[in-house]
Design a protein around this motif. Structure first.
Motif, PDB file in Angstrom:
ATOM      1  N   ASN A  28      89.186   3.748  21.469  1.00 25.48           N
ATOM      2  CA  ASN A  28      88.062   3.105  21.161  1.00 25.48           C
ATOM      3  C   ASN A  28      87.128   2.584  22.322  1.00 25.48           C
ATOM      4  O   ASN A  28      86.353   1.698  21.928  1.00 25.48           O
ATOM      5  N   TYR A  32      82.829  -0.410  22.477  1.00 28.83           N
ATOM      6  CA  TYR A  32      82.515  -1.534  23.343  1.00 28.83           C
ATOM      7  C   TYR A  32      81.608  -1.158  24.399  1.00 28.83           C
ATOM      8  O   TYR A  32      81.150  -0.058  24.917  1.00 28.83           O
ATOM      9  N   ASP A  33      81.005  -2.506  24.474  1.00 31.46           N
ATOM     10  CA  ASP A  33      79.928  -2.393  25.618  1.00 31.46           C
ATOM     11  C   ASP A  33      80.661  -2.188  27.105  1.00 31.46           C
ATOM     12  O   ASP A  33      81.885  -2.459  27.208  1.00 31.46           O
ATOM     13  N   SER A  53      77.444  -0.277  23.306  1.00 32.14           N
ATOM     14  CA  SER A  53      78.266   0.725  22.604  1.00 32.14           C
ATOM     15  C   SER A  53      77.175   1.790  22.145  1.00 32.14           C
ATOM     16  O   SER A  53      77.554   2.894  21.763  1.00 32.14           O
ATOM     17  N   VAL A  97      85.346  -3.684  30.546  1.00 30.91           N
ATOM     18  CA  VAL A  97      85.342  -3.113  29.197  1.00 30.91           C
ATOM     19  C   VAL A  97      86.193  -4.121  28.271  1.00 30.91           C
ATOM     20  O   VAL A  97      87.484  -4.063  28.847  1.00 30.91           O
ATOM     21  N   ASN A  98      85.724  -4.678  27.264  1.00 37.65           N
ATOM     22  CA  ASN A  98      86.741  -5.382  26.460  1.00 37.65           C
ATOM     23  C   ASN A  98      87.479  -6.270  27.110  1.00 37.65           C
ATOM     24  O   ASN A  98      88.876  -6.371  27.189  1.00 37.65           O
TER      25      ASN A  98
END
Length: 111
Positions: A28, A32-33, A53, A97-98
């Protein structure tokens, strides 16, 4: 969980360019940004740019111009192109990320 590995740093002369990469493992990545940050010696980590994203790019005001953030979701990879490098760009560059950080890649600008 996302794991991140940055690469592409190195020693470059003033005025040179580098393209940093951030490869994400796990699922995924595309949802995510992704952000790039940097930390110079003796200074706090500072935000450079974010790509959402959906591909919307946002830059810190002082980073506009020489920095270009991009991503290739098919490759689970984000990029930071840095042009016209100056000695004050010397720092460890990190991707986020995340809420996960990579280990960073060192950029040194010196003649």
């Amino acid at each position: 969980q996302v794991q991140l590995v940055e690469s592409g740093g190195g020693l470059v002369e003033p005025g040179g360019s580098l393209r940093l990469s951030c490869v994400a493992s796990g699922r995924n990545f595309s949802i995510y940004d992704m952000g790039w940050y940097r930390q110079a010696p003796g200074k706090q980590r500072e935000w450079v740019a974010t790509i959402t994203s959906r591909g919307v790019t946002i830059y810190a005001e002082s980073m506009k111009g020489p920095f270009t953030i991009s991503r290739d979701n098919a490759k689970n990879t984000g990029y930071l192109q840095i042009n016209s490098l100056k000695p004050e760009d010397t720092a460890v560059y990190y991707c986020l990320v995340n809420d996960k950080w990579g280990q960073g890649t060192q950029v040194t600008v010196s003649s």
